[in-house]
Design an enzyme around this catalytic site. Structure first.
Site, mmCIF file in Angstrom:
data_model
loop_
_atom_site.group_PDB
_atom_site.id
_atom_site.type_symbol
_atom_site.label_atom_id
_atom_site.label_comp_id
_atom_site.label_asym_id
_atom_site.label_seq_id
_atom_site.Cartn_x
_atom_site.Cartn_y
_atom_site.Cartn_z
ATOM 1 N N PHE A 290 21.723 -24.734 83.085
ATOM 2 C CA PHE A 290 21.543 -22.956 83.378
ATOM 3 C C PHE A 290 19.753 -22.960 84.085
ATOM 4 O O PHE A 290 19.293 -23.816 84.168
ATOM 5 C CB PHE A 290 20.506 -23.493 81.537
ATOM 6 C CG PHE A 290 20.458 -21.351 81.984
ATOM 7 C CD1 PHE A 290 21.196 -20.612 81.099
ATOM 8 C CD2 PHE A 290 19.554 -21.432 82.299
ATOM 9 C CE1 PHE A 290 20.935 -19.466 80.488
ATOM 10 C CE2 PHE A 290 18.954 -19.234 82.569
ATOM 11 C CZ PHE A 290 19.854 -19.023 81.429
ATOM 12 N N GLU A 291 20.545 -22.070 84.922
ATOM 13 C CA GLU A 291 18.907 -21.431 85.705
ATOM 14 C C GLU A 291 19.479 -20.048 86.217
ATOM 15 O O GLU A 291 20.657 -20.060 86.723
ATOM 16 C CB GLU A 291 19.047 -22.601 87.145
ATOM 17 C CG GLU A 291 19.045 -24.066 87.358
ATOM 18 C CD GLU A 291 18.542 -24.116 88.615
ATOM 19 O OE1 GLU A 291 19.185 -23.969 89.170
ATOM 20 O OE2 GLU A 291 17.334 -24.651 88.144
#
Ligand code: GDP
Ligand code: MN
Length: 393
Positions: A290-291
Site C-alpha cells: 500500500f502506498e
C-alpha cells in the site's frame, strides 16, 4: 426462607455480570504476542485508530467531495504491477477499492507487467471500473538483471539467503520486482506526466468507505507519502542495506533532511536483535504493497543518487533488499517527516496484517486488530515507534 434462594441466586448472577462488565472494559483491545518489551505498549492510545482525524477539514472543502467538478481531479493514477495469472486476485482488490472509494472519483488504473497483458485480463479489469484502464509493458532495460551483477556471486548468494530461510530468495523475478518498485516504476514513459499514485496489489482488501479525494488531500496538505501499515523486516534479507546507506550519507551529508525520522530508522531499543542483525537499521518500514505517494520525491536528485548507489552495490540481487525498506529509509532520512501521513481511516489488509479503524464506515475487519495470523505476528508492528518518534502527523 422460601424466597431466599432465588434472591441469593439473583444476587450472585448480578455480581457475575458486574465482574464480566468490568473485565470487558479493562481488557486491552489488541492482544499482544510474546516479547517483554511490548508489554508497556498495550495501552498505547495511538494503537486504537478512531476514524478520520482530518474529517472536518476534508468535508468543508467542496473540491474533496465526490460530486466535485471532474476538473478538480488531480494528476494521479491507481497503479498495479501484476501478472496475467493474478487476474482473479486483481479483480477482488479492484472491486474493494472501486466500491469503497474510486467509483466516487474515477481515477484511472495503470497496470504494469513485464510481458503483455492478455485480452482476458484487459477485458475483465476494464469491466470492473467506469474509469479508464491503461495496460503497460515494462521495458527490458528496467526489468532485466543489470549487466554489473555477477552471475556466480548471485548464485552463491542465493544459497546463503536460502539457508537463512529468506522467503523468495531464489526467485529471480522477486528480486527484479523489488528493484523495479524501488527505483524504476516512476521512470516508465506511461507515468511521465503523472504526479501521484496509489499502489494496489492483487488480493488485498479495503474495508472502509472513504468519501474524500485522497490525492487532493495529499496535494493540498503537502504530503509526500501515505501508509497504512508499518512493520519490522527480516534482517537477514538486508544485512548490508544500512552499511551501504551509511556510506552514501558519508558521501552526501547535506542530503539528510533537518526534520528527518532518523530515530525511527535507527532505533535499537524496541527490537535490539533486529537492529544488530541489520547492522544499525531498526528494519522498520512502511509496508509498500500500500502506498499513496507523490513521485516528485522518487524523481528528486537525492533519491536518484541514493537508488543508483544501492543499485550499483548489488543488494537487490546478492541480498533480497525490498522496495519497502529502501523507500522507507529514503523517506526517513531525506524527506521532512511531517510530509509522511498515516492513513488511519483507510481499512486495509494484505495477508497477514490489517489496518482496521474504529469507524461506522468500516465493514469486514475487526477494529484495532493487527493480524489474524499467529500471536507472535503482533510483534511485527512498528507503528508504536512511528508514533513515538514522529507522532500522528
Ligand atoms: P509479497 O507481497 O512480498 O508476497 O509479493 P507479491 O507476490 O505479492 O508481489 C508483489 C507485487 O508484485 C504484486 O503486485 C505482484 O502481482 C507483483 N509481481 C511480483 N512478481 C512479479 C512478476 O514477476 N511479474 C509481474 N508482472 N508482477 C509481479
Ligand atoms: Mn503481496
Amino acid at each position: 426462607m422460601a424466597i431466599a434462594k432465588p434472591v441469593r441466586a439473583l444476587g450472585l448472577a448480578a455480581i457475575l455480570m458486574w465482574c464480566f462488565f468490568l473485565y470487558t472494559i479493562w481488557r486491552p483491545s489488541t492482544p499482544m504476542g510474546p516479547g517483554d518489551s511490548l508489554k508497556n505498549l498495550e495501552r498505547d492510545p495511538n494503537l486504537d485508530p478512531t476514524g478520520e482525524p482530518e474529517g472536518n477539514l476534508v468535508r468543508v472543502s467542496p473540491a474533496y467531495a465526490p460530486d466535485a467538478n471532474p476538473s478538480a481531479r488531480i494528476n494521479a493514477t491507481l497503479l498495479a504491477l501484476v501478472r496475467n495469472e493474478e487476474l482473479q486476485g486483481m479483480l477482488q482488490a479492484m472491486g474493494d477499492l472501486e466500491r469503497t472509494w474510486n467509483h466516487k472519483f474515477n481515477y484511472p488504473w495503470t497496470f504494469f507487467n513485464e510481458v503483455p497483458f492478455s485480452e482476458e485480463f484487459k477485458k475483465k479489469t476494464q469491466a470492473a471500473t467506469k474509469a479508464e484502464c491503461r495496460y503497460e509493458v515494462i521495458p527490458a532495460e528496467h526489468w532485466d538483471k543489470p549487466s554489473w551483477i555477477n552471475d556466480d556471486l548471485y548464485t552463491e548468494s542465493m544459497k546463503i539467503l536460502k539457508e537463512n530461510d529468506i522467503q523468495y530468495a531464489d526467485k529471480l523475478s522477486y528480486h527484479q520486482m523489488c528493484r523495479w518498485n524501488s527505483g524504476l516504476f516512476y521512470k516508465h514513459p506511461a507515468l511521465e506526466h503523472m504526479q501521484f499514485y496509489w499502489r494496489v496489489e492483487p488480493k488485498v482488501h479495503f474495508f472502509c468507505d472513504v468519501d474524500y479525494d485522497v490525492f487532493r488531500y495529499m496535494q493540498d496538505n503537502n504530503k509526500t507519502y501515505g501508509f497504512t501499515i508499518n512493520l519490522y523486516d527480516a534482517p537477514k534479507s538486508i544485512p548490508t542495506l544500512w552499511p551501504e546507506t551509511s556510506k552514501f550519507i558519508a558521501q552526501h551529508p547535506h542530503y539528510l533532511h533537518k526534520n528527518n525520522a532518523l530515530q525511527w530508522v535507527t532505533d535499537k531499543e524496541r527490537r535490539p536483535s533486529h537492529n544488530e542483525q541489520a547492522n544499525g537499521y531498526s528494519t522498520c518500514h512502511f509496508w509498500s504493497n500500500f502506498e499513496i505517494a507523490d513521485m516528485t520525491f522518487w524523481r528528486s536528485q537525492v533519491y536518484e543518487d541514493y537508488f543508483n548507489h544501492l543499485d550499483r552495490a548489488g543488494g537487490f540481487f546478492y541480498e533480497r533488499w525490498g522496495d519497502a525498506p529502501v523507500h522507507s529509509i529514503a523517506l526517513g532520512l531525506f524527506e521532512d517527516k511531517s510530509k509522511i501521513h498515516w492513513f488511519r481511516d483507510i481499512g486495509y489488509q494484505h495477508i497477514p496484517f490489517f489496518n482496521c479503524p474504529n469507524s461506522p464506515k468500516c465493514k469486514g475487519c475487526v477494529t484495532g486488530r493487527f493480524t489474524d495470523g499467529e500471536a507472535w505476528l503482533n510483534k511485527e508492528d512498528c507503528r508504536p515507534n512511528w508514533f513515538k518518534f514522529v507522532g500522528m502527523g
